[in-house]
Scaffold this active site. Sequence first.
Site, mmCIF file in Angstrom:
data_model
loop_
_atom_site.group_PDB
_atom_site.id
_atom_site.type_symbol
_atom_site.label_atom_id
_atom_site.label_comp_id
_atom_site.label_asym_id
_atom_site.label_seq_id
_atom_site.Cartn_x
_atom_site.Cartn_y
_atom_site.Cartn_z
ATOM 1 N N GLY A 286 0.829 -1.200 0.000
ATOM 2 C CA GLY A 286 0.000 0.000 0.000
ATOM 3 C C GLY A 286 0.860 1.245 0.000
ATOM 4 O O GLY A 286 1.555 1.528 0.985
ATOM 5 N N LEU A 287 0.845 1.967 -1.124
ATOM 6 C CA LEU A 287 1.710 3.140 -1.268
ATOM 7 C C LEU A 287 0.911 4.433 -1.357
ATOM 8 O O LEU A 287 1.134 5.274 -2.216
ATOM 9 C CB LEU A 287 2.617 2.972 -2.496
ATOM 10 C CG LEU A 287 3.671 1.872 -2.366
ATOM 11 C CD1 LEU A 287 4.451 1.712 -3.658
ATOM 12 C CD2 LEU A 287 4.622 2.176 -1.206
ATOM 13 N N LYS B 273 -6.754 0.757 3.255
ATOM 14 C CA LYS B 273 -8.005 1.223 3.841
ATOM 15 C C LYS B 273 -8.565 0.180 4.794
ATOM 16 O O LYS B 273 -8.603 -1.016 4.475
ATOM 17 C CB LYS B 273 -9.012 1.541 2.736
ATOM 18 C CG LYS B 273 -10.302 2.173 3.237
ATOM 19 C CD LYS B 273 -11.209 2.537 2.072
ATOM 20 C CE LYS B 273 -12.500 3.187 2.566
ATOM 21 N NZ LYS B 273 -13.399 3.538 1.437
ATOM 22 N N SER C 132 0.336 6.851 14.741
ATOM 23 C CA SER C 132 -0.173 8.222 14.748
ATOM 24 C C SER C 132 0.938 9.207 14.402
ATOM 25 O O SER C 132 2.073 9.059 14.833
ATOM 26 C CB SER C 132 -0.739 8.586 16.125
ATOM 27 O OG SER C 132 -1.169 9.937 16.143
ATOM 28 N N GLY C 133 0.566 10.213 13.639
ATOM 29 C CA GLY C 133 1.519 11.263 13.300
ATOM 30 C C GLY C 133 1.341 11.813 11.905
ATOM 31 O O GLY C 133 2.013 12.758 11.514
ATOM 32 N N LYS D 114 -5.057 3.109 19.911
ATOM 33 C CA LYS D 114 -5.023 4.117 18.849
ATOM 34 C C LYS D 114 -6.403 4.745 18.650
ATOM 35 O O LYS D 114 -6.530 5.956 18.408
ATOM 36 C CB LYS D 114 -4.542 3.482 17.538
ATOM 37 C CG LYS D 114 -4.585 4.408 16.306
ATOM 38 C CD LYS D 114 -3.796 5.697 16.535
ATOM 39 C CE LYS D 114 -3.497 6.421 15.235
ATOM 40 N NZ LYS D 114 -4.653 6.737 14.398
ATOM 41 N N HIS E 41 -6.882 7.155 21.419
ATOM 42 C CA HIS E 41 -6.020 8.297 21.085
ATOM 43 C C HIS E 41 -6.749 9.224 20.121
ATOM 44 O O HIS E 41 -6.769 10.450 20.302
ATOM 45 C CB HIS E 41 -4.725 7.789 20.462
ATOM 46 C CG HIS E 41 -3.934 8.820 19.698
ATOM 47 N ND1 HIS E 41 -4.308 9.261 18.432
ATOM 48 C CD2 HIS E 41 -2.798 9.498 19.997
ATOM 49 C CE1 HIS E 41 -3.450 10.165 18.010
ATOM 50 N NE2 HIS E 41 -2.525 10.326 18.937
ATOM 51 N N ASN E 42 -7.355 8.672 19.092
ATOM 52 C CA ASN E 42 -8.060 9.493 18.108
ATOM 53 C C ASN E 42 -9.291 10.151 18.702
ATOM 54 O O ASN E 42 -9.627 11.286 18.357
ATOM 55 C CB ASN E 42 -8.451 8.644 16.901
ATOM 56 C CG ASN E 42 -7.277 8.356 15.988
ATOM 57 O OD1 ASN E 42 -6.127 8.413 16.408
ATOM 58 N ND2 ASN E 42 -7.552 8.039 14.745
ATOM 59 N N GLU F 262 -8.076 12.988 20.539
ATOM 60 C CA GLU F 262 -7.693 13.981 19.527
ATOM 61 C C GLU F 262 -8.908 14.771 19.046
ATOM 62 O O GLU F 262 -8.847 16.003 18.913
ATOM 63 C CB GLU F 262 -7.032 13.270 18.349
ATOM 64 C CG GLU F 262 -6.659 14.163 17.178
ATOM 65 C CD GLU F 262 -6.191 13.349 15.986
ATOM 66 O OE1 GLU F 262 -6.685 13.603 14.859
ATOM 67 O OE2 GLU F 262 -5.344 12.457 16.171
ATOM 68 N N LYS G 155 -13.250 10.184 9.872
ATOM 69 C CA LYS G 155 -13.029 8.863 9.288
ATOM 70 C C LYS G 155 -13.538 7.717 10.146
ATOM 71 O O LYS G 155 -13.375 6.564 9.795
ATOM 72 C CB LYS G 155 -11.537 8.672 8.998
ATOM 73 C CG LYS G 155 -11.023 9.596 7.886
ATOM 74 C CD LYS G 155 -9.595 9.276 7.518
ATOM 75 C CE LYS G 155 -9.128 10.137 6.358
ATOM 76 N NZ LYS G 155 -7.726 9.849 5.968
ATOM 77 N N ARG H 73 -18.910 17.647 14.787
ATOM 78 C CA ARG H 73 -18.572 17.448 13.372
ATOM 79 C C ARG H 73 -19.822 17.107 12.561
ATOM 80 O O ARG H 73 -19.978 17.559 11.423
ATOM 81 C CB ARG H 73 -17.524 16.344 13.237
ATOM 82 C CG ARG H 73 -16.186 16.693 13.876
ATOM 83 C CD ARG H 73 -15.075 15.758 13.429
ATOM 84 N NE ARG H 73 -13.840 16.030 14.165
ATOM 85 C CZ ARG H 73 -12.648 15.587 13.805
ATOM 86 N NH1 ARG H 73 -12.519 14.839 12.706
ATOM 87 N NH2 ARG H 73 -11.569 15.870 14.520
#
Length: 473
Positions: A9-10, A75, A128-129, A184, A187-188, A191, A262, A289
Amino acid sequence: MKSYIGVYGLGVMGQSLALNIANHNYSVAVYNRSTDVTEKFAKDRIQSRKITPTYSVEQFINTLESPRKIILMVKAGAVTDAIIESIVPLLSAGDILIDCGNSYYKDTIRRNKSLLEKNIHFFGVGVSGGERGALEGPSIMPSGDEANYNLYLRDLFNVISAHTEDGSPCCDYIGPDGSGHYVKMVHNGIEYGDIQIICEAYQLLKSVLHLNNEEMADIFEKWNKGRLSSFLIEITAQILRRKDDLTDNYLVDMILDEAGQKGTGKWTSMEGLDSGIAIPTIAESVFARCLSAIKPQRVQASKQLPLPKQFEVEDKEKFIADLEEAVYASKITSYAQGFTLLAEASKENNWDLKLGNISLLWREGCIIRAQFLEKIKQAFDQDANLTNLLLAQQFKEEIINAEKGWRNVVVTAIQNGVYIPCITASLQYYDGYRSERLPANLLQAQRDWFGAHTYHRVDKPHDQSFHTQWEEF
């Protein structure tokens, strides 16, 4: 020579992670289903012989040394399942699949169990980042078989992760199966809350104090030099100063007020509901949102539903100081909710999460990186059984000191009809959490009246239930 690891996956994150790995002297093979993407990546960005582009799944698999180690940067959801299904027949016993996408943790648990039956090791890894973090060093939250992780992945992940000033990697083994993706996800969720709280402060400065973008940027820059120092506060000041390339206006004023998402904030909110853990700050950030997304309705409503009479703030400097208190107290409350959710998930899933260590993973590399996280580690070091961050001595003192300003901000917002759901929800959570008695006694009486759901009594043991015949039929 075969490659140590592969990246499937690029997209933006996949390319950045592959470059990061190669920059740390690990050989990496890369593959993307679209050959054009691989060719463009090879032409434009590959400058190291440590990266080997491949153009078929078979070539990609055969380029990897044994045991094959494959990072999936694709995805989340059905796409991940389809790719795993296509790869597994080409793998051998003992090979390793590593999902570094934002997968739902229950999917990770399912995949881990299914692949283990085929003797394929599976890791769910939170990363994350963003693009820059993936390239220069992200926060990494790995989960799966610990012995296998230590043998094949620990050194790699430690070296490519972000590092603190003392050289500590922002990477640590989280636990089994889906725990890395769960951490994670939370964490989101935090965020989401952090971002919304900052946006609400911006809205108050703009709508109530009528400050311009440069004045607001000055305030956020000042805050970033104090206890609110963080990546999000820092970039907020920079965003407010950025001029638009197409007009003479500031860019932020030209951006449509419709927020995207997302799904991870929604998942976190759902987990709070499923676990019975109150996380209103995080949930309200998701609803904010959702409300932003109905822009045409809001435009119509603004023409028909007038604002209340506006109350001018006479002492602007005091209000700005109060707002800093409100933002900081709301931040404490939001993190308290997130870590309470982590503690409950750890108990429910037998993960044995090290909450203080998790806070250290977020000090650098990730979106919510902040000095504040050191205090969370200290709180859990002082009390490993801490039930809520609001009860940690340092946070308790800070939030009590912030309360007066916090309330003033909420009252001012309500008087002026300014929408600040997260700052308000944080204050309400604080008030609810510290209430010795809530009106749930009346609620239980109502439930018993219409549904015979029973209730407990204050003067009887908690394992005894009671029912009252409230009316005669």
